[in-house]
Design an enzyme around this catalytic site. Structure first.
Site, PDB file in Angstrom:
ATOM      1  N   ASP A 543       0.867  -1.176   0.000  1.00 16.04           N
ATOM      2  CA  ASP A 543       0.000   0.000   0.000  1.00 16.04           C
ATOM      3  C   ASP A 543       0.912   1.238   0.000  1.00 16.04           C
ATOM      4  O   ASP A 543       2.130   1.129   0.157  1.00 16.04           O
ATOM      5  CB  ASP A 543      -0.865  -0.049   1.265  1.00 16.04           C
ATOM      6  CG  ASP A 543      -2.042   0.901   1.212  1.00 16.04           C
ATOM      7  OD1 ASP A 543      -2.254   1.553   0.174  1.00 16.04           O
ATOM      8  OD2 ASP A 543      -2.760   0.997   2.233  1.00 16.04           O
ATOM      9  N   GLU A 546       2.673   5.137  -3.854  1.00 13.76           N
ATOM     10  CA  GLU A 546       2.678   6.179  -4.910  1.00 13.76           C
ATOM     11  C   GLU A 546       3.984   6.950  -4.977  1.00 13.76           C
ATOM     12  O   GLU A 546       4.358   7.319  -6.105  1.00 13.76           O
ATOM     13  CB  GLU A 546       1.502   7.137  -4.683  1.00 13.76           C
ATOM     14  CG  GLU A 546       0.142   6.485  -4.806  1.00 13.76           C
ATOM     15  CD  GLU A 546      -0.241   5.597  -3.629  1.00 13.76           C
ATOM     16  OE1 GLU A 546       0.339   5.792  -2.549  1.00 13.76           O
ATOM     17  OE2 GLU A 546      -1.080   4.711  -3.797  1.00 13.76           O
ATOM     18  N   ASP A 620      -9.237   3.713  -1.715  1.00  9.16           N
ATOM     19  CA  ASP A 620     -10.144   4.015  -0.609  1.00  9.16           C
ATOM     20  C   ASP A 620     -11.464   4.603  -1.091  1.00  9.16           C
ATOM     21  O   ASP A 620     -11.683   5.813  -1.065  1.00  9.16           O
ATOM     22  CB  ASP A 620      -9.453   4.957   0.370  1.00  9.16           C
ATOM     23  CG  ASP A 620      -8.197   4.325   0.949  1.00  9.16           C
ATOM     24  OD1 ASP A 620      -8.017   3.092   0.772  1.00  9.16           O
ATOM     25  OD2 ASP A 620      -7.386   5.041   1.555  1.00  9.16           O
TER      26      ASP A 620
END
Ligand SMILES: *[C@@H]1O[C@H](CO)[C@@H](O)[C@H](O)[C@H]1NC(C)=O
Length: 963
Positions: A543, A546, A620
């Site tokens: 996760d 980015e 999300d």
């Protein structure tokens, strides 16, 4: 995942977050759009849009300042080399831009433009920056895995002082017309234009220039104000190389629809972006970001990006792949072609105009000539790789929440799923399992015994996935951080010193997976004897890659940070997530000497090529009907962009879904390639057994449906692995001639099974309208009711809460396993059921691919791949690849499969000629009979024949004579 405030253990972290994230603290119904740049707040985007406006306002007076020197042009072994000259001022000063056009054997063309001065490093960087001088030229090493062989048969078909034409591709069907002044390329197929470069003259390569200080009191012009540094949200980006963006217009003449360039929340058929009713005002943006509570129907960037675009019109698909990993924006406009006065009265066609704008790097574009959508996905996959064959369990259901709070909690959920007879394959642990957000550790109080937890799961073939993020806690005594920093394996700041920022653990450093040594080190961390408590049934979730940096510009890293090789973060940003995913994938491959198993790694951030490494999810989302609805086009678009192993959080991450929404979401999720329920830490528990009736039953039925269809899903993954076919296929992909279906984005076929699903995504909706693409017969999956369909018309299908609108298209066969079990592993050697949906002409075809779902033995032929067909009243099964299956030396798995049979065959739409008591089954020179139960058609329900105890081996050739 993200929260408004960190649920960090410890007050220090909380207090810090309260300060640094004040902006995130306001109750948010939606993303703070102001936290992310609009085009006018991004200097290079604004300049290129202004450039486009200026060109448009000058109309035919506009002269693109880019010309090719004719004498520099030569074609050699499938490649054109030339030099483009950019005239930069009235004095006629120029900049040299080397141009390469490669014609590949696949029929794909590649156009690359570099900058000579930077190639030769003849530039000076400001601020003593240690950054590289070249334009970033290593993206190919990460993204392209094949398909670059040059087409030596490409030949010049015409050349004069103004242009050169090259014929290329299969049977020389394609032609690239390269005009010199201004530089333009027109890609033609069978004599007609399909893709045009610089047709509108928007090519713009911002060349390197020294900074000339403004004279006292003189303001920088608006255009120049962001050349040398740029401030947004309190962060200033120093730009040691000044402006360096590149842009190009790409026109698809006669094409009204364009698809692709995920990840965005808008419609499947991309919208126009320069205003006007129903259009966006902003270009589609690709700058991988942790966008908190993202909004729907928006061109805003999300967590991942794939700059691959398909254009489609009746019977033709073409596409482009913009291989650039810096921040990128794409404007899209559509318009009628200039009507030729001679063709007045003829219907003018709509064309799509695109304008691609990247901040840095090379201009590097691949052009695909189709002509079918399948040709495109295949050609794109040859370059960037096909979806990896997954771990079979990964197609089962995944139960996640932030967080299962202890090993006992996990065991308890596992037991309760069993008690309620709800199948699932994987339970997930979010960040709270760690000791203070230190990855590769377990919380010593709540996860005291991860081994017994893992063993309990393993008893029923289940797996555990734990989260591992790229931010490494900056804390004394944490071995991982001291190893990483002492070996210099973390990202540097602009001063070329260790970069520090904030994320879940508070102060953190980021592993730099561009560094091969960092990958080698990362691998050591996952070894079973290093990451204690992990077992062979532990897999990984990546996760925040980015990367998400809570106190960074736009919640990510400063662009002037430095990565391995001294590339600026600006140069590589969109690739960052892939490199971390790659390192984790490689690490799982090497957990134990001699262990060769397929990794499973879920990623949030991705780029072209990530499909080789695992699954993605859409981040999300929210527990809202609108988010359920938006998930379908998002997942379809992932498939079109070569990354079909995709899903959205079932139930919605933020918030508490009403029960109807949960039920509908599971019904839709059963048709996501990646099927995971997930919830935010503040959301109430919503494991399926907690829902109460009728909801628990409804959700269980959806899960059982998924599990019974796993053989069909696995076969669809195999097809994606072989040729890039999407797993969920939109209408234009399966029916490229049916214009009315091109923009349909809420229904899909599952692989080649002929299963057509349209999940209910609206509250209180008890029926759906399914668009029917052809004249074939359609049956209801559950009742065998023959549908009253008309090609090109909508069909109303009743869908009370316990019903998923699911049709079977005539002419297909669907492999299933019908015995309900706890997990996919428990079904490994179960017998099969074949469902035959007979076409109007009395035929059907189907496919089954199966392997051990875990190892790489399938690469050595250890798999079963059958082709089933029904014609001339006979059902047959043959090896789909014409292999002599008896000649394959069977390993253990294949041996065990030798006893697995087709137990049951259901023929829907059975001819009355097949109304008999028994049939002859023939296999391996033996014949025997199987009982048939024939049920005549009634009240609109198709006739069907059920054969039990068929007994034909799944891996063997067999046939059944029906009449
Ligand atoms: C991961 O990256 C390394 C280094 O570029 C490369 O050798 C390897 O093939 C990559 N792995 C995959 C699965 O793409």
């Amino acid at each position: 995942m993200r929260s408004t405030i960190g649920r960090s253990s410890g007050w220090t972290a909380l207090l810090f977050l309260l300060g640094a994230l004040a902006v995130l603290l306001q109750p948010a119904a939606a993303v703070k759009e102001n936290d992310f740049k609009k085009c006018h707040q991004s200097g290079f985007c604004k300049r290129n849009r202004a450039y486009a406006d200026n060109a448009a306002s000058q109309g035919s007076n506009w002269n693109s300042p880019y010309t090719v020197i004719p004498e520099t042009t030569s074609l050699n072994a499938g490649q054109i080399q030339a030099t483009i000259i950019k005239t930069i001022n009235e004095k006629g000063e120029t900049v040299r831009l080397p141009l390469t056009i490669s014609f590949l054997q696949s029929g794909t063309a590649r156009v690359t433009v570099d900058e000579e001065k930077r190639q030769k490093k003849e530039i000076v960087l400001r601020d003593n920056s240690a950054a590289r001088k070249e334009r970033y030229n290593e993206v190919e090493d990460w993204v392209i895995v094949g398909g670059l062989e040059l087409d030596h048969t490409a030949k010049i078909s015409f050349q004069d002082k103004t242009q050169v034409n090259v014929q290329y591709g299969p049977e020389s069907k394609y032609e690239a017309v390269i005009k010199f002044s201004p530089f333009e390329i027109d890609f033609k197929r069978d004599g007609a234009s399909h893709v045009k470069f610089n047709d509108r003259g928007l090519l713009n390569v911002e060349h390197w220039r020294p900074k000339i200080e403004n004279k006292e009191g003189e303001e920088a012009s608006d255009d120049e104000s962001t050349w040398w540094d740029e401030t947004f949200g309190g962060n200033t980006d120093s730009k040691p190389r000044g402006p360096e963006s590149l842009a190009l217009d790409i026109t698809f003449p006669g094409y009204e629809h364009v698809f692709g360039i995920p990840e965005h929340t808008g419609p499947l058929s991309l919208k126009q972006t320069r205003g006007g009713e129903g259009n966006y005002e902003e270009p589609y943006r690709m700058y991988n970001s942790d966008v908190f509570e993202y909004i729907l129907d928006s061109p805003m960037t999300l967590y991942g990006s794939i700059p691959f675009m398909q254009a489609h019109r009746k019977d033709s698909s073409v596409g482009v792949f913009w291989l650039n990993v810096a921040e990128t924006w794409v404007d899209i406009t559509k318009g009628k072609d200039n009507v030729n006065p001679l063709s007045l009265g003829l219907k003018s066609k709509t064309s799509t105009h695109t304008h691609w704008i990247s901040e840095a790097g090379l201009l590097d574009v691949f052009v695909f000539m189709g002509p079918t959508p399948a040709d495109l996905t295949k050609a794109y996959g040859e370059l960037t790789g096909f979806t990896a064959m997954p771990q079979e369990f990964a197609l089962g259901y995944h139960q996640c929440r932030w967080n299962y709070i202890s090993d006992d909690d996990v065991k308890d959920v596992d037991r309760k799923m069993d008690k309620s007879k709800i199948p699932y394959d994987v339970i997930w642990l979010d960040i709270e399992y760690t000791d203070g957000k230190k990855y590769f550790t377990w919380d010593p109080h709540s996860f005291q015994d991860p081994v017994s937890m893992g063993e309990q799961l393993d008893a029923h073939g289940r797996k555990l996935v734990v989260i591992i993020d790229p931010h490494i806690k900056n804390e004394d005594g944490y071995k991982i951080v001291s190893e990483m920093t002492s070996k210099d394996l973390a990202v540097h700041n602009k001063e070329d010193k260790l970069y520090e920022g904030w994320c879940w653990p508070g102060s953190s450093h980021w592993v730099d997976c561009f560094n091969p040594k960092a990958i080698e080190w990362w691998k050591t961390l996952f070894k079973y004897d290093y990451f204690k408590g992990t077992l062979e049934n532990t897999f990984i979730w990546n996760d925040m890659n980015e990367p998400s940096v809570f106190n960074g510009p736009e919640t990510t890293m400063p662009k002037d940070n430095l990565h391995f090789g001294n590339w600026e973060h600006r140069d590589i940003h969109n690739l960052n997530g892939l490199t971390f995913h790659n390192a984790t994938f490689e690490a799982l491959l090497s957990r134990k000497k001699g262990e060769l198993r397929r990794p499973f790694v879920l990623t949030r951030s991705f780029y072209a090529g990530s499909q080789r490494l695992g699954a993605m999810w859409t981040g999300d989302n929210q527990a809202e009907w609108s988010h359920l609805e938006a998930s379908i086009p998002m997942i379809l678009n992932q498939g079109l962009a070569g990354f079909p192993f995709a899903g959205a959080d079932v139930g919605g991450f933020f918030g508490n879904p009403e029960k109807d929404l949960i039920a509908r979401w599971y019904q839709a999720g059963a048709f996501y390639p990646f099927f995971r329920g997930h919830a935010h830490i503040d959301a109430r528990r919503r494991e399926p057994y907690l829902l109460g009736e009728p909801y628990t039953q409804i959700v269980t039925a959806a899960l059982r449906l998924r599990y019974s269809l796993l053989p069909a899903w696995y076969t669809a993954f195999y097809q994606a692995n072989r040729d890039g076919s999407p797993i969920l296929r939109p209408m234009f992909w399966t029916h490229p001639s049916e214009e009315a279906g091109f923009a349909i984005e809420d229904q899909a076929f599952v692989g080649s099974t002929g299963l057509l699903v349209k999940p209910v995504v609206q509250k209180d909706k008890e029926s759906v309208e399914i668009w029917i693409p052809d004249d074939e017969v359609y049956y209801d999956y559950f009742t065998y009711q023959v549908q009253k369909t008309h090609k090109g018309k909508h069909l109303t299908v009743a869908a009370p809460l316990d019903r998923i609108p699911l049709l079977m298209r005539g002419g297909h066969m669907i492999p299933r396993r019908d015995i309900p079990r706890r997990s996919s592993a428990m079904m490994r050697f179960d017998d099969y059921t074949l469902v035959v949906a007979v076409s109007k002409t009395g035929t059907a075809e189907g496919e089954l691919y199966v392997d051990d779902g875990d190892s790489f033995d399938h690469e050595q032929g250890q798999y079963i791949h059958r082709k089933f067909s029904l014609s001339d009243n006979t059902l047959t099964s043959v090896d789909a690849e014409g292999r002599d299956t008896n000649a394959i030396k069977a390993g253990e798995w294949l041996k065990n499969m030798g006893e697995v049979r087709v137990d049951k065959i259901v023929i829907v739409g059975a001819s009355s000629a097949w109304n008999q008591k028994e049939v002859q089954v023939e296999s391996d020179g033996e014949t025997w009979t199987a009982k048939v139960h024939y049920t005549a058609a009634k009240g609109g329900r198709a006739a069907f024949a059920t054969m039990g105890r068929v007994g034909a081996k799944i891996g063997a050739d067999w046939s059944v004579k029906l009449a």
